[in-house]
Design an enzyme around this catalytic site. Structure first.
Site, PDB file in Angstrom:
ATOM      1  N   ASP A 167      -7.568  -2.569  -0.980  1.00 24.17           N
ATOM      2  CA  ASP A 167      -6.599  -1.607  -1.505  1.00 24.17           C
ATOM      3  C   ASP A 167      -7.109  -1.159  -2.863  1.00 24.17           C
ATOM      4  O   ASP A 167      -7.309  -1.977  -3.763  1.00 24.17           O
ATOM      5  CB  ASP A 167      -5.228  -2.285  -1.624  1.00 24.17           C
ATOM      6  CG  ASP A 167      -4.113  -1.339  -2.037  1.00 24.17           C
ATOM      7  OD1 ASP A 167      -4.392  -0.372  -2.770  1.00 24.17           O
ATOM      8  OD2 ASP A 167      -2.952  -1.580  -1.645  1.00 24.17           O
TER       9      ASP A 167
ATOM     10  N   PHE B 211       4.775   6.074  -5.346  1.00 28.94           N
ATOM     11  CA  PHE B 211       4.615   6.858  -6.569  1.00 28.94           C
ATOM     12  C   PHE B 211       3.576   7.958  -6.367  1.00 28.94           C
ATOM     13  O   PHE B 211       2.477   7.696  -5.864  1.00 28.94           O
ATOM     14  CB  PHE B 211       4.187   5.921  -7.696  1.00 28.94           C
ATOM     15  CG  PHE B 211       3.990   6.572  -9.026  1.00 28.94           C
ATOM     16  CD1 PHE B 211       5.068   7.098  -9.726  1.00 28.94           C
ATOM     17  CD2 PHE B 211       2.730   6.637  -9.597  1.00 28.94           C
ATOM     18  CE1 PHE B 211       4.886   7.683 -10.968  1.00 28.94           C
ATOM     19  CE2 PHE B 211       2.539   7.213 -10.839  1.00 28.94           C
ATOM     20  CZ  PHE B 211       3.619   7.746 -11.527  1.00 28.94           C
TER      21      PHE B 211
ATOM     22  N   SER C 212       4.321   0.551  -1.439  1.00 30.38           N
ATOM     23  CA  SER C 212       3.874   0.585  -2.833  1.00 30.38           C
ATOM     24  C   SER C 212       5.068   0.515  -3.788  1.00 30.38           C
ATOM     25  O   SER C 212       5.805  -0.469  -3.792  1.00 30.38           O
ATOM     26  CB  SER C 212       3.027   1.840  -3.061  1.00 30.38           C
ATOM     27  OG  SER C 212       2.364   1.785  -4.299  1.00 30.38           O
TER      28      SER C 212
ATOM     29  N   HIS D 242      -4.617   1.482   1.064  1.00 29.38           N
ATOM     30  CA  HIS D 242      -3.295   1.404   0.454  1.00 29.38           C
ATOM     31  C   HIS D 242      -2.197   2.045   1.298  1.00 29.38           C
ATOM     32  O   HIS D 242      -1.122   1.460   1.487  1.00 29.38           O
ATOM     33  CB  HIS D 242      -3.332   2.064  -0.934  1.00 29.38           C
ATOM     34  CG  HIS D 242      -2.041   1.965  -1.663  1.00 29.38           C
ATOM     35  ND1 HIS D 242      -1.515   0.762  -2.092  1.00 29.38           N
ATOM     36  CD2 HIS D 242      -1.134   2.916  -2.036  1.00 29.38           C
ATOM     37  CE1 HIS D 242      -0.363   0.960  -2.706  1.00 29.38           C
ATOM     38  NE2 HIS D 242      -0.106   2.259  -2.675  1.00 29.38           N
TER      39      HIS D 242
END
Length: 264
Positions: free
Chosen positions: A195, A26, A94, A225
């Site tokens: 993260d 995202f 993710s 991340h």
């Protein structure tokens, strides 16, 4: 349509009977997954790396999309991959990992394995999250608190520096919509110990809720991340390739055990 950020174009590669659908996260774009995608192709896999709608251009364009748009693009790329491969895995970072799990739940015949890297089943708490459904009507965006969550200096995924609240609200809806209990495909989850976007506990929830018998978690100790561009990128690649070989090998062994038509 806004101009595409250089390097954020979709990418694909021909390969053998095993394919990989590679999905970015995202506010990101294919930049975060391109090195991994290219390495998978060099190893002989067919690869599709789409640019999800609203990504890789401007945050305003992302704000006009929903998770249904992202899912449709991912599904279309998976169907293209299925037209030229016998076995397929989805490799997602993710929200890309979340979309991969959604595909495994809704298109089980097309997904033979899922590699979810820091899957965004949950986000770290932010005061806006509780009210994003109402705020999206009056506040178009807010500054991204976690752009380039990477330990390596000078490395960037070229994600947006602002988060459109309408799209963020749709992401929260996707988190609720994924039917993890319907995921039966082999699953490899890779989790960064630290993260700042997704709490590591989200990986544990994914593993606990899926119906997959074959499921494994790998901890990434040196990455944040965006692990695909970070210090554990080589480990991510190695474990993804080993997983792909194991999944493809399991299917080959299963096919070999099936009786021939004249024996049935």
């Amino acid at each position: 349509m806004a101009r595409i950020i250089p390097g954020a174009e979709p990418w694909s590669a021909e390969g053998g009977e095993v394919g990989a659908l590679v999905l970015h996260g995202f506010t990101g774009n294919p930049v975060s997954m391109r090195p991994l995608a290219e390495s998978l192709a060099e190893a002989g896999l067919a690869v599709e790396l789409p640019r999800l709608p609203g990504h890789g251009t401007s945050w305003r364009e992302l704000g006009r999309t929903t998770w249904h748009d992202w899912s449709r693009e991912a599904r279309a790329a998976l169907e293209i991959l299925a037209s030229r491969t016998h076995r397929r895995l989805v490799v997602g970072l993710s929200v890309g990992g979340l979309l991969g799990l959604h595909l495994a739940a809704t298109r089980p015949g097309l997904v033979d394995g899922v590699v979810a890297i820091n899957p965004a089943l949950r986000l770290h708490h932010h005061p806006l999250l509780r009210f994003v459904g109402a705020l999206k009507h009056v506040l178009p965006s807010y500054p991204s608190p976690t752009t380039d969550d990477i330990t390596l200096p000078g490395v960037s995924e070229h994600a947006y520096d602002r988060v459109p609240l309408a799209a963020l609200h749709s992401l929260l809806e996707l988190q609720c919509a994924v039917a993890l209990e319907d995921v039966t495909a082999p699953l490899l989850v890779m989790t960064s110990r630290t993260d700042h976007v997704v709490p590591p506990e989200a990986s544990g929830e994914v593993l606990a809720r899926v119906a997959s018998v074959d499921r494994e978690q790998i901890w990434l100790e040196r990455s944040l991340h965006v692990a695909t561009l970070d210090a554990d990128a080589d480990l991510v690649l190695a474990r993804t390739l080993a997983f792909a070989e194991r999944v493809a090998g399991a299917h080959r062994r299963s096919a070999a055990r099936q009786p021939a038509a004249h024996e049935a």
